[in-house]
Write a protein that holds these residues in place. Structure first.
Motif, mmCIF file in Angstrom:
data_model
loop_
_atom_site.group_PDB
_atom_site.id
_atom_site.type_symbol
_atom_site.label_atom_id
_atom_site.label_comp_id
_atom_site.label_asym_id
_atom_site.label_seq_id
_atom_site.Cartn_x
_atom_site.Cartn_y
_atom_site.Cartn_z
ATOM 1 N N UNK A 4 24.483 -18.199 15.433
ATOM 2 C CA UNK A 4 24.027 -16.827 15.224
ATOM 3 C C UNK A 4 24.728 -16.253 13.995
ATOM 4 N N UNK A 5 23.970 -15.623 13.102
ATOM 5 C CA UNK A 5 24.540 -15.056 11.882
ATOM 6 C C UNK A 5 25.586 -14.008 12.228
ATOM 7 N N UNK A 8 24.558 -10.444 13.179
ATOM 8 C CA UNK A 8 23.979 -10.324 14.522
ATOM 9 C C UNK A 8 25.066 -10.396 15.595
ATOM 10 N N UNK A 9 26.071 -11.207 15.363
ATOM 11 C CA UNK A 9 27.196 -11.243 16.303
ATOM 12 C C UNK A 9 27.875 -9.880 16.396
ATOM 13 N N UNK A 10 28.045 -9.242 15.233
ATOM 14 C CA UNK A 10 28.692 -7.926 15.216
ATOM 15 C C UNK A 10 27.818 -6.892 15.918
ATOM 16 N N UNK A 11 26.507 -6.942 15.675
ATOM 17 C CA UNK A 11 25.593 -6.004 16.337
ATOM 18 C C UNK A 11 25.652 -6.182 17.851
ATOM 19 N N UNK A 12 25.666 -7.437 18.315
ATOM 20 C CA UNK A 12 25.776 -7.697 19.756
ATOM 21 C C UNK A 12 27.077 -7.112 20.310
ATOM 22 N N UNK A 208 36.790 -13.121 14.908
ATOM 23 C CA UNK A 208 37.065 -12.199 16.011
ATOM 24 C C UNK A 208 36.405 -10.837 15.807
ATOM 25 N N UNK A 209 35.605 -10.696 14.734
ATOM 26 C CA UNK A 209 34.973 -9.410 14.435
ATOM 27 C C UNK A 209 34.110 -8.879 15.585
ATOM 28 N N UNK A 210 33.254 -9.715 16.208
ATOM 29 C CA UNK A 210 32.432 -9.180 17.310
ATOM 30 C C UNK A 210 33.265 -8.594 18.447
ATOM 31 N N UNK A 211 34.408 -9.223 18.741
ATOM 32 C CA UNK A 211 35.266 -8.716 19.820
ATOM 33 C C UNK A 211 35.985 -7.440 19.389
ATOM 34 N N UNK A 212 36.371 -7.393 18.099
ATOM 35 C CA UNK A 212 37.032 -6.191 17.594
ATOM 36 C C UNK A 212 36.128 -4.983 17.619
#
Length: 436
Positions: A4-5, A8-12, A208-212
């Motif tokens: 996943x780009x 999109x990970x950050x949006x999720x 770790x951006x999506x978790x942050x």
């Protein structure tokens, strides 16, 4: 299985954070749990980005400046960068003033709402006014004096001293240009290696951006003001959002398309992770490492341009902040019944342009500069209390605008200097996939 780009990970992560935050609001202990057990991970993520901001600026800017053949190239790049930043700032403020004069959001605030909000935020307003007054009492050339540090080690100890660091690093880079290549080579090799290490650290942090952003958005949800405040300030917030959205999705992509040939999709896909990170952190400085990586690796601007234009932009280019200051100043004047003339609004354009240069690239700094803008046109600065309730989400959007403006100017400067990849190559889209 295709990965996943990143955007999109950050949006999720953002959506999940909002949903989890809303879920925990249903429980009496929910807010405390989020603040105690989820919020710290957001803080750690922001701190990790800020941690490498100064090393990145030092390494990349020394490399960028020292790679130039002579001082004339640096002068040409610098003049174009500053000129373009000033033009985009003036356009942003003018757009904000146009919108606020058409919508007139101040007329939607009732007297009892105004008094209640003024009382609720009186203490915070007073502290911001006091800080702004300290700034105003400084001499006319103090800002120039502050650019030159008396101790670079002390200056480098704080992200708030970006201009001082940039001055020293540019000066250092000029020194490298002026000495014999045989003597400068070991120094350049060291900073080349340091730059590669910092870029790899950015790659690790972005895992770790999506978790942050999940932690940051969950915290925002539980700490947000009550809904009736948002309804009372809906017209004002909507005016700001419309202006910022126009810059994000119409103005910048169109300018990039016209002057560089990059398509809307290529530009927005390339800069999206930096925009989303800026939205989550409300800090151009914290987002700077990602902005630089996206502009160079995904939009094709050469390293020496990115290394100069983006750090300078994160320090002095605040289009989103400037648009917001114009709208907020007129909005507060409307609430107080102050009729601002055309000359008053021209003063706002000038003052907000100058204030944006001095606005630190950290969350909420625009509020302090708004006090100076208000006083320049004779509006009671205590009125900033009216907008505190919705300032946090608006700060998130305007930071995304600031970052997008930095990327836009980097592309324009790169194109004008012939330092941008050809956007028409057939494998351009394939260039993104390994990094995503």
């Amino acid at each position: 299985m295709r990965k996943i780009a990143l955007h999109w990970q950050i949006i999720i992560g953002m959506v999940a954070g909002l949903l989890i935050g809303a879920l925990f609001l249903l429980f009496p202990w929910g807010k405390d749990f989020v603040v105690d057990w989820i919020k710290p991970f957001g803080t750690i993520f922001i701190n990790s980005l800020k941690l490498i901001a100064i090393p990145l600026i030092i390494a990349s800017l020394v490399k960028g400046v020292s790679d130039l053949n002579d001082i004339r190239q640096l002068s040409k790049m610098g003049s174009r960068t500053i000129g373009m930043y000033i033009v985009t700032t003036i356009i942003a403020i003018s757009l904000g003033l146009l919108l606020v004069n058409v919508v007139k959001p101040g007329r939607f605030i009732e007297e009892n709402t105004r008094l209640e909000m003024m009382e609720s935020f009186a203490g915070e307003a007073d502290s911001r006014i006091a800080s702004a007054n300290e700034t105003k009492e400084r001499g006319p050339l103090d800002a120039l004096v502050d650019i030159i540090p008396d101790n670079i080690v002390a200056a480098a100890s704080s992200n708030g001293n970006m201009l001082q660091i940039i001055f020293f690093v540019v000066f250092f880079g000029i020194g490298i240009i002026l000495i014999e290549p045989s003597k400068s080579k070991p120094v350049k090799d060291f900073f080349d290696g340091l730059n590669e290490v910092i870029l790899k650290m950015i790659d690790i942090i972005m895992l770790f951006a999506p978790f942050g952003v999940f932690a940051l958005l969950a915290t925002l949800m539980v700490e947000a003001p009550s809904s009736d405040v948002f309804i009372a300030l809906g017209a004002y917030a909507l005016t700001v959002v419309v202006g910022l959205a126009f810059l994000l999705f119409a103005f910048y992509p169109t300018v990039v398309k016209i002057f560089t040939g990059l398509s809307y999709k290529t530009f927005l896909d390339g800069i999206a992770p930096a925009q989303l990170l800026a939205f989550s952190t409300s800090s151009s400085a914290a987002t700077l490492p990602v902005t630089m990586e996206r502009v160079e690796e995904h939009l094709g601007v050469e390293k020496d341009v990115v290394a100069f234009v983006c750090p300078v932009g994160a320090t002095i280019n605040m289009d989103g902040t400037s648009l917001y200051q114009g709208i907020a100043a007129v909005f507060i004047a409307q609430v107080f019944g102050n009729d601002l003339t055309l000359s008053d609004q021209l003063v706002i354009v000038l003052t907000a342009t100058l204030a944006s240069i001095g606005t630190a690239a950290v969350p909420g700094a625009g509020i302090l500069m708004l006090v100076i803008v208000l006083e320049s046109v004779g509006v009671n600065p205590a009125g900033i209390a009216l907008i505190f309730a919705v300032d946090r989400p608006l700060d998130m959007i305007r930071t995304a605008v600031n970052v997008t403006s930095d990327a836009t100017v980097a592309l324009l400067v790169g194109k004008s200097l012939g330092k941008i990849k050809d956007p028409n190559v057939k494998n351009w889209d394939d260039h993104y996939k390994p990094q995503d």
